[in-house]
Design a protein around this motif. Structure first.
Motif, mmCIF file in Angstrom:
data_model
loop_
_atom_site.group_PDB
_atom_site.id
_atom_site.type_symbol
_atom_site.label_atom_id
_atom_site.label_comp_id
_atom_site.label_asym_id
_atom_site.label_seq_id
_atom_site.Cartn_x
_atom_site.Cartn_y
_atom_site.Cartn_z
ATOM 1 N N ALA A 44 0.828 -1.206 0.000
ATOM 2 C CA ALA A 44 0.000 0.000 0.000
ATOM 3 C C ALA A 44 0.863 1.257 0.000
ATOM 4 N N ALA A 45 2.048 1.170 0.608
ATOM 5 C CA ALA A 45 2.941 2.337 0.627
ATOM 6 C C ALA A 45 3.403 2.683 -0.784
ATOM 7 N N LEU A 46 3.712 1.676 -1.576
ATOM 8 C CA LEU A 46 4.100 1.936 -2.965
ATOM 9 C C LEU A 46 2.935 2.493 -3.761
ATOM 10 N N ALA A 47 1.734 2.027 -3.463
ATOM 11 C CA ALA A 47 0.557 2.546 -4.162
ATOM 12 C C ALA A 47 0.354 4.025 -3.860
ATOM 13 N N ALA A 48 0.744 4.440 -2.643
ATOM 14 C CA ALA A 48 0.587 5.858 -2.271
ATOM 15 C C ALA A 48 1.472 6.766 -3.100
ATOM 16 N N VAL A 49 2.572 6.215 -3.625
ATOM 17 C CA VAL A 49 3.471 7.015 -4.454
ATOM 18 C C VAL A 49 2.763 7.498 -5.707
ATOM 19 N N THR A 65 7.406 17.692 0.367
ATOM 20 C CA THR A 65 7.772 17.313 -0.994
ATOM 21 C C THR A 65 6.943 16.117 -1.434
ATOM 22 N N ARG A 66 6.946 15.875 -2.720
ATOM 23 C CA ARG A 66 6.194 14.755 -3.283
ATOM 24 C C ARG A 66 6.817 13.430 -2.827
ATOM 25 N N LEU A 67 5.963 12.502 -2.392
ATOM 26 C CA LEU A 67 6.442 11.185 -1.981
ATOM 27 C C LEU A 67 6.922 10.412 -3.204
ATOM 28 N N ALA A 68 8.110 9.844 -3.100
ATOM 29 C CA ALA A 68 8.695 9.094 -4.215
ATOM 30 C C ALA A 68 9.082 7.701 -3.756
ATOM 31 N N ALA A 69 9.262 6.805 -4.719
ATOM 32 C CA ALA A 69 9.627 5.421 -4.410
ATOM 33 C C ALA A 69 10.903 5.321 -3.577
ATOM 34 N N PRO A 70 11.943 6.139 -3.849
ATOM 35 C CA PRO A 70 13.147 6.057 -3.000
ATOM 36 C C PRO A 70 12.874 6.362 -1.527
#
Length: 273
Positions: A44-49, A65-70
């Motif tokens: 779900a955390a990756l989906a939030a990206v 800032t915008r949430l990113a995969a890193p």
């Protein structure tokens, strides 16, 4: 080592990690088993990206800032390292061997996927208000659910041993099956747990239902081997009849030999089969 000789504990970033590790290491010590720690990286955390409105604050003086995969990857690495530190501290006190596995998905789905690998699986619930040692409260109450089956009896027996070992109060709930319209048996009715329950122990038979999601807001120990695995014969337990290839010509002696082999349980096949 056989997987059933291990205690599995599943945790994600929202779990009661310290409490679950202390309980699972105590259980591993009690049963003389190895501890298998599984860290579930939340899909779900990756989906939030992918959501444009998702923002992250790196530190109090930073800008949003915008949430990113890193960002997610760094958080996972930090969580895994924290779990290693907590596990090392908890298992050293009890002389328990442990290892860490990392999977990705949802906590409850991962639990169902791993159930065939073990007969003891502890699912870390939501962050609890207790932990062992220090100035925080010790384990108060263990609640065991008994559905009347073989796994239910195993769950109650293990809960009794664990409660005695940790000095906790034990509460046993015997579930009743409730009929519903159009169904002879709707399964056991799920109870309301005592408010001070710090560990829920339930049989494997309930883990396959919605009980695991409904009740597992507290650390939950799933006990027992499923009925399918219990009833399934092993490959070694089902001997195969010997196969004999026979090359023969016409004649009573050859036919008699084939008949005698068949009587003794041999499977007679033609050459090349």
């Amino acid at each position: 080592m056989n997987a059933t000789a291990q205690v599995f504990v599943l945790l994600d970033e929202a779990s009661a990690q310290t409490a679950a590790l202390d309980i699972s290491s105590a259980l591993a010590q009690l049963l003389q088993r190895r501890l298998q720690l599984v860290f579930v990286q939340s899909a779900a955390a990756l989906a939030a990206v992918e959501l444009s409105a998702t923002r992250v604050l790196a530190h109090p003086t930073a800008r949003w800032t915008r949430l990113a995969a890193p960002d997610i990857e760094r958080a996972w690495q930090a969580q895994a390292q924290r779990l290693r530190t907590l596990a090392e501290r908890s298992t050293q006190r009890r002389a328990v061997h442990w290892s860490l596995r990392v999977v990705r998905g949802a906590l409850h789905d991962a639990a169902l996927d791993l159930l065939p690998e073990t007969d003891l699986l502890l699912l870390g619930g939501a962050a609890a208000a207790f932990a062992f040692g220090g100035q925080r409260a010790a384990l108060r109450c263990i609640t065991a659910l008994d559905d009347g089956g073989h796994c239910g009896s195993e769950a109650v027996q293990l809960a009794e041993r664990l409660a005695a070992s940790l000095g906790a109060r034990l509460f046993v709930e015997h579930l009743r099956r409730t009929p519903s319209a159009g169904h002879a048996d709707a399964g056991p009715a799920l109870p309301i747990l005592p408010a001070d329950t710090d560990l829920l122990v339930l049989p494997r038979t309930l883990a396959q239902s919605q009980a695991l999601r409904t009740l597992a807001s507290t650390p939950t120990l799933v006990v027992g081997i499923g009925e399918a695995e219990r009833a399934e014969p092993s490959a070694q337990a089902t001997p195969r009849a010997p196969r004999v290839g026979v090359v023969t010509t016409t004649g009573g002696g050859a036919a008699m030999a084939v008949d005698q082999l068949a009587i003794r349980g041999a499977e007679i096949v033609a050459p090349g089969e």
